[in-house]
Design a protein around this motif. Structure first.
Motif, PDB file in Angstrom:
ATOM      1  N   HIS A 115      50.803  54.420  82.365  1.00 28.67           N
ATOM      2  CA  HIS A 115      49.693  55.417  82.451  1.00 28.67           C
ATOM      3  C   HIS A 115      49.277  55.343  84.014  1.00 28.67           C
ATOM      4  O   HIS A 115      49.054  56.686  84.363  1.00 28.67           O
ATOM      5  N   HIS A 116      49.387  54.374  84.682  1.00 27.31           N
ATOM      6  CA  HIS A 116      49.540  54.449  86.435  1.00 27.31           C
ATOM      7  C   HIS A 116      50.194  55.253  86.911  1.00 27.31           C
ATOM      8  O   HIS A 116      49.765  56.083  87.761  1.00 27.31           O
ATOM      9  N   LEU A 122      50.614  62.957  88.458  1.00 28.48           N
ATOM     10  CA  LEU A 122      49.699  64.211  88.378  1.00 28.48           C
ATOM     11  C   LEU A 122      49.096  64.665  89.381  1.00 28.48           C
ATOM     12  O   LEU A 122      48.611  65.777  89.694  1.00 28.48           O
ATOM     13  N   ALA A 123      48.908  63.695  90.462  1.00 29.36           N
ATOM     14  CA  ALA A 123      48.190  63.903  91.607  1.00 29.36           C
ATOM     15  C   ALA A 123      49.329  64.721  92.554  1.00 29.36           C
ATOM     16  O   ALA A 123      48.831  64.860  94.064  1.00 29.36           O
ATOM     17  N   VAL A 124      50.430  64.705  92.359  1.00 29.58           N
ATOM     18  CA  VAL A 124      51.505  65.059  93.252  1.00 29.58           C
ATOM     19  C   VAL A 124      51.854  66.715  93.070  1.00 29.58           C
ATOM     20  O   VAL A 124      51.658  67.152  92.023  1.00 29.58           O
ATOM     21  N   GLU A 125      51.798  67.040  94.426  1.00 30.34           N
ATOM     22  CA  GLU A 125      51.982  68.455  94.651  1.00 30.34           C
ATOM     23  C   GLU A 125      53.207  68.760  95.379  1.00 30.34           C
ATOM     24  O   GLU A 125      53.448  68.222  96.385  1.00 30.34           O
ATOM     25  N   LEU A 126      53.925  69.996  94.973  1.00 30.56           N
ATOM     26  CA  LEU A 126      55.189  70.235  95.889  1.00 30.56           C
ATOM     27  C   LEU A 126      54.991  71.587  96.262  1.00 30.56           C
ATOM     28  O   LEU A 126      54.383  72.508  95.924  1.00 30.56           O
TER      29      LEU A 126
END
Length: 126
Positions: A115-116, A122-126
């Motif tokens: 879950h962590h 989910l917080a990662v953006e490319l």
């Protein structure tokens, strides 16, 4: 997860929705359809819809540790899972093979670590 496929059920009031699939993705599609079909039948029959299904819902899929580790075997190595969970690789392999079953505390470590990782991704953006 069974020997040949995945299976799931949802208790819905006095009834139950059941689905199977050769893959986890197929199971999820089949389960969504089974729940929708069951809700449609309940509406047509004038049955009371359970509160958790009245205004949107999310299905949660519960694995036992052995099946979870087998399912994600090609994605997570035991070395990676050891880094995430703090559980040594040999013990993780014993869980995956069914040779031993983890204590509740160990199951929670695996679940919490995944879950962590999911929240982090989910917080990662490319």
């Amino acid at each position: 997860m069974t020997e040949n496929n995945y299976s799931a059920h949802v208790i819905m009031g006095d009834g139950i929705a059941v689905a199977t699939g050769k893959t986890f993705e197929e199971l999820k599609r089949q389960m969504e359809e089974a729940v929708a079909f069951h809700l449609e039948g309940m509406n047509e029959d004038g049955d009371e819809i359970p509160a958790e299904f009245q205004s949107g819902y999310t299905l949660v899929y519960r694995f036992n540790p052995e099946n979870l580790l087998q399912h994600y075997n090609g994605i997570f190595t035991n070395a990676a899972l050891e880094r995430l969970t703090g559980i040594n690789q040999r013990q993780l392999q014993r869980y995956a093979s069914g040779a031993s079953k983890p204590r509740r505390e160990q199951s929670q470590k695996i679940e919490s670590a995944l879950h962590h990782l999911g929240k982090e991704l989910l917080a990662v953006e490319l």
